[in-house]
Design a protein around this motif. Structure first.
Motif, PDB file in Angstrom:
ATOM      1  N   UNK A  82      49.391  41.051  37.077  1.00  0.00           N
ATOM      2  CA  UNK A  82      49.662  40.556  38.431  1.00  0.00           C
ATOM      3  C   UNK A  82      48.944  41.405  39.466  1.00  0.00           C
ATOM      4  N   UNK A  83      49.056  42.723  39.278  1.00  0.00           N
ATOM      5  CA  UNK A  83      48.464  43.639  40.248  1.00  0.00           C
ATOM      6  C   UNK A  83      46.947  43.486  40.285  1.00  0.00           C
ATOM      7  N   UNK A  84      46.339  43.268  39.126  1.00  0.00           N
ATOM      8  CA  UNK A  84      44.887  43.067  39.071  1.00  0.00           C
ATOM      9  C   UNK A  84      44.496  41.811  39.849  1.00  0.00           C
ATOM     10  N   UNK A  85      45.297  40.740  39.722  1.00  0.00           N
ATOM     11  CA  UNK A  85      45.012  39.498  40.424  1.00  0.00           C
ATOM     12  C   UNK A  85      45.134  39.687  41.943  1.00  0.00           C
ATOM     13  N   UNK A  86      46.224  40.363  42.353  1.00  0.00           N
ATOM     14  CA  UNK A  86      46.458  40.580  43.781  1.00  0.00           C
ATOM     15  C   UNK A  86      45.332  41.427  44.372  1.00  0.00           C
ATOM     16  N   UNK A 135      42.307  41.949  43.333  1.00  0.00           N
ATOM     17  CA  UNK A 135      41.023  41.258  43.338  1.00  0.00           C
ATOM     18  C   UNK A 135      40.954  40.252  44.484  1.00  0.00           C
TER      19      UNK A 135
END
Lengths: 227, 227
Positions: free
Chosen positions: B205-209, B211
Motif C-alpha cells: 500500500x505504502x509503495x502505491x501511495x 509512487x
C-alpha cells in the motif's frame, strides 16, 4: 540528488508491477537471510507462483543491474535497486489521526521506517491522550492539525478513526495541505480530484479469501463425488 | 440451504470485480445512512470515480435485482444482494496466532462480524497471555492449535506473529487443517498448492501511495515551471 533514472516518478510502471515489487523485495530478504548470494528469475517465479517472463519484466523495470545468464541476479544489488525504486531510501513523513487500538498499533509498528515512512505526529480529540506519546510520537489536539501539518510540510495523512468521524478528519487534513490519504476507516471519503485516497479495507481481503476458499472447497467436493 | 444462484462459488466473477463489490457496499451504506432509497449506476460511478458500464456489469454479477430505468437500484435490496454474494450472511470461523499489538487489535475489531467472519480462538506462546481473553476470545497455548482446529473444523488462519515465527506457525496451521492463510506478518510463506495465502502487506500500500503522490507532485511542479 537523485538522477532521473533513480526517480520512481520518472519511470513508467503498471499498478500490478508496483504491487509485486515489494513482494519480490520481501522474498529476496528471506533468501539473503538464508545466506544466498544470487538468484535466478526462474527461482523467484517458482517460489512466488508467478510467470517467469513477468518476473523478468518487473525486475528490469525497477533495476538496471540485470540477471546474468548462469548465476542470475546478485541479491544484495537487486534489493538495493528495488528499495531505491520504491523510495524506501528517502524518508517521507506522515501524520496519523485517531489514536484508538488500530492507531496505537500503527504508531508502534516498526516496519514503516524500512519502507521510508516516518509518522511525525499523531492527533486525537481525547483529552486523556493529548500530550502523551506512543513509541516517541507525540499526540496533539486534533484542532492543531492544520497548523502542525503546514509547519512540517507533510503530504501523507493516515486515518484510523471511527467511520463516522473520517470525513471530518479528511477535510481537516486537506485544510492542512495533505495530498495523499491512507484510509483505514471503513468510511467512503469524498475528496477533490487532486488528492490520492488509498483505502485499506480488510473487508476486501476477507471477500477475496472467502471466495477463493469456497471455490476451492466446492471443487474438491465435486472431485470426491465423481471418484 | 442456498440456491445455486446465491452461491458465490457458482458465479464467475473476476478479481477486480470482487475487489470493487465491498467498496460499492460501503458506499451504499453511507447513502442509506443519509436516508436515500434508490441510486443510479451513474451516481455510484461518479462518486467512486469508476466507469459507469463497469459499475453496471459489476452489480449485475452480484445482484439479480437490477436497476430500473428512471429510479435506479433499490439501495436496501442491492445491499442485501451484495452481502449475500460476498458471503457476509453465512458466518465463517477463523483462528488467530500471535496476540501482540496487531493481533490484539484484530481480536477487538468489531468489523469482521459484519463481513461474516468470527474469530473462534487465538493462540500464543507467552504464558502470561495463555488462558486470558480479549473481547471474549480465549487465548490458547500454540501447542494446542492442531487439536482445537480439528475440533471446530475451522478453515481460515490469521497470522499476526513476528516474521521469523510465521513459517512455523503456518506449518502448524496446515497440520490443523487450515486451508486459507491471512498473513499479516511480512514473511514470505511457503505452502502447498492447495492452500490459499492472502498477504496483507502494508508495504505494498505504502509503495502505491508514495509512487502516486510523487508522480502527482512532480507533474504539478512541471506545470508550475511552464506557467
Amino acid at each position: 540528488m537523485n538522477t532521473k533514472q533513480n526517480d520512481p516518478a520518472n519511470r513508467e510502471v503498471s499498478k500490478p508491477t508496483l504491487r509485486r515489487l515489494p513482494v519480490y523485495l520481501n522474498y529476496l530478504k528471506t533468501q539473503a537471510a538464508l545466506g544466498k548470494k544470487t538468484i535466478s528469475a526462474t527461482a523467484v517465479a517458482a517460489a512466488l507462483g508467478l510467470n517467469e517472463v513477468q518476473v523478468r519484466k518487473d525486475l528490469s523495470a525497477a533495476s538496471k543491474s540485470g540477471g546474468r545468464p548462469k548465476t542470475g541476479y546478485n541479491i544484495v544489488r537487486l534489493m538495493a535497486d528495488l528499495e531505491d525504486f520504491l523510495g524506501y531510501r528517502s524518508t517521507k513523513e506522515a501524520i496519523l489521526v485517531g489514536v484508538g487500538q488500530l492507531g496505537s498499533s500503527l504508531l508502534s509498528f516498526s516496519g514503516f521506517e524500512a519502507c521510508g515512512m516516518r509518522i511525525a505526529a499523531a492527533f486525537d480529540n481525547d483529552p486523556n491522550k493529548i500530550g502523551t506519546e506512543i513509541s516517541g510520537i507525540r499526540i496533539y489536539n486534533i484542532q492543531d492539525l492544520p497548523y502542525i501539518c503546514k509547519l512540517i510540510h507533510v503530504h501523507i495523512g493516515i486515518i484510523t478513526t471511527k467511520p463516522d468521524q473520517a470525513q471530518n478528519v479528511c477535510n481537516t487534513m486537506l485544510d492542512g495541505g495533505i495530498r495523499a490519504i491512507w484510509n483505514f476507516s471503513t468510511a467512503h471519503l469524498e475528496t477533490p480530484e487532486n488528492v490520492i485516497v488509498h483505502n485499506e479495507n480488510l473487508a476486501v481481503s476477507l471477500a477475496m479469501i472467502s471466495h477463493d476458499l469456497e471455490a476451492m472447497l466446492q471443487q474438491e467436493e465435486g472431485k470426491d463425488d465423481t471418484q
